[in-house]
Design an enzyme around this catalytic site. Structure first.
Site, PDB file in Angstrom:
ATOM      1  N   GLU A 146       0.875   3.879   1.759  1.00  0.00           N
ATOM      2  CA  GLU A 146       1.504   4.301   3.238  1.00  0.00           C
ATOM      3  C   GLU A 146       2.527   3.446   3.565  1.00  0.00           C
ATOM      4  OE1 GLU A 146      -1.731   3.405   2.487  1.00  0.00           O
ATOM      5  OE2 GLU A 146      -3.311   4.108   3.701  1.00  0.00           O
ATOM      6  N   CYS A 161      -6.245   1.557   5.961  1.00  0.00           N
ATOM      7  CA  CYS A 161      -6.596   0.455   6.368  1.00  0.00           C
ATOM      8  C   CYS A 161      -6.148   0.133   7.587  1.00  0.00           C
ATOM      9  CB  CYS A 161      -6.461  -0.624   5.216  1.00  0.00           C
ATOM     10  SG  CYS A 161      -4.798  -1.055   5.222  1.00  0.00           S
ATOM     11  N   CYS A 215      -2.411  -0.404   7.508  1.00  0.00           N
ATOM     12  CA  CYS A 215      -1.442   0.970   7.313  1.00  0.00           C
ATOM     13  C   CYS A 215      -1.598   1.568   8.646  1.00  0.00           C
ATOM     14  CB  CYS A 215      -2.121   1.721   6.106  1.00  0.00           C
ATOM     15  SG  CYS A 215      -1.483   1.029   4.698  1.00  0.00           S
ATOM     16  N   HIS A 256       0.889  -1.301   0.000  1.00  0.00           N
ATOM     17  CA  HIS A 256       0.106  -0.097  -0.063  1.00  0.00           C
ATOM     18  C   HIS A 256       0.960   1.241   0.016  1.00  0.00           C
ATOM     19  CE1 HIS A 256      -4.086  -1.836   1.741  1.00  0.00           C
ATOM     20  NE2 HIS A 256      -3.576  -2.636   0.387  1.00  0.00           N
TER      21      HIS A 256
END
Lengths: 157, 157
Positions: B65, B93, B96, B63
């Protein structure tokens, strides 16, 4: 089979694979990393081995489980791990539980519980709903290794 | 300053940096990745840029992040990001948010809310207690880009 063999670890049992995860935790300990180890198994074969490397990599995301997810997906050529089992010596944290949920991993077997920083303290339903969960395998050994690590660290400082 | 300039984005404002995160989301979109982008800022300077790469890297942990945390720590030579701000186009999410909690990041500014898969649906207290949270910056643009992505994907399949 004689009675002498009652304590023998059966091949391909959860104890058998957790022993490999525990060896990873020892590797972490020897590098002065918080001793947590993990392996991922597919079809009775270890396809990923990892241990915590947050200090060495200077990266809070370098938990054993996160590295194992990446390595297993790389090995399988699939980012979903629905037929795999993760063995990890300590209850996953929220970050790792979130990563494991995205991976849709089939089974998670963890050793020691982490009542403060484990994902269950955040939300016990963080894992994927289809993930089977087994806990407490080699919990005492994993917990003792962590305690020894933090005791030595305290006496160093 | 004339009235014509009232809509101008001020340098070093949250909108200014979120525009860079949004550009990262567009980069993801162009690679057929779920369009989420992030930047991390330290002392008014962008020190990490990342966008979602889960398809290209075949890795659920990739992801925006997570990559930004790793890159920023690498840039700073410190795994803690206490004086940094993360700008991300979508609510993080659980994975993260867990990574951001470990990083002890100073501020998080996110764009669109994610009511289903955002961390607040898991536990709104997942972030580090000292992390300041700002939300809704460029939310409409970020949300529209995600909608367009999923609409195009549906019509492809």
């Amino acid at each position: 089979m004689s009675d002498d063999n009652t304590d023998m670890i059966q091949p391909f049992s959860d104890e058998y694979f957790m022993k490999s995860a525990f060896q990873q935790a020892i590797n972490a300990f020897e590098k002065k990393e918080v001793p947590v180890g993990a392996v991922i198994v597919s079809k009775n074969k270890i396809i990923a081995r990892a241990h915590n490397l947050t200090e060495q990599l200077n990266d809070v995301t370098a938990h054993a489980e996160m590295q194992a997810i990446t390595a297993a997906a790389n090995h399988l050529g699939s980012k979903y791990l629905t037929k795999c089992t993760l063995y990890v010596t300590l209850e996953p944290c929220g970050m790792c539980a979130g990563g494991l949920a995205w991976s849709q991993i089939g089974r998670i077997v963890f050793g020691a519980s982490d009542l403060n920083l484990g994902y269950r303290a955040i939300n016990p339903k963080m894992l994927h709903p289809k993930t089977e969960l087994i806990k407490g395998i080699m919990a005492d050994e994993s917990s003792a290794l962590l305690k020894q690590f933090f005791q030595e660290r305290r006496s160093d400082s």
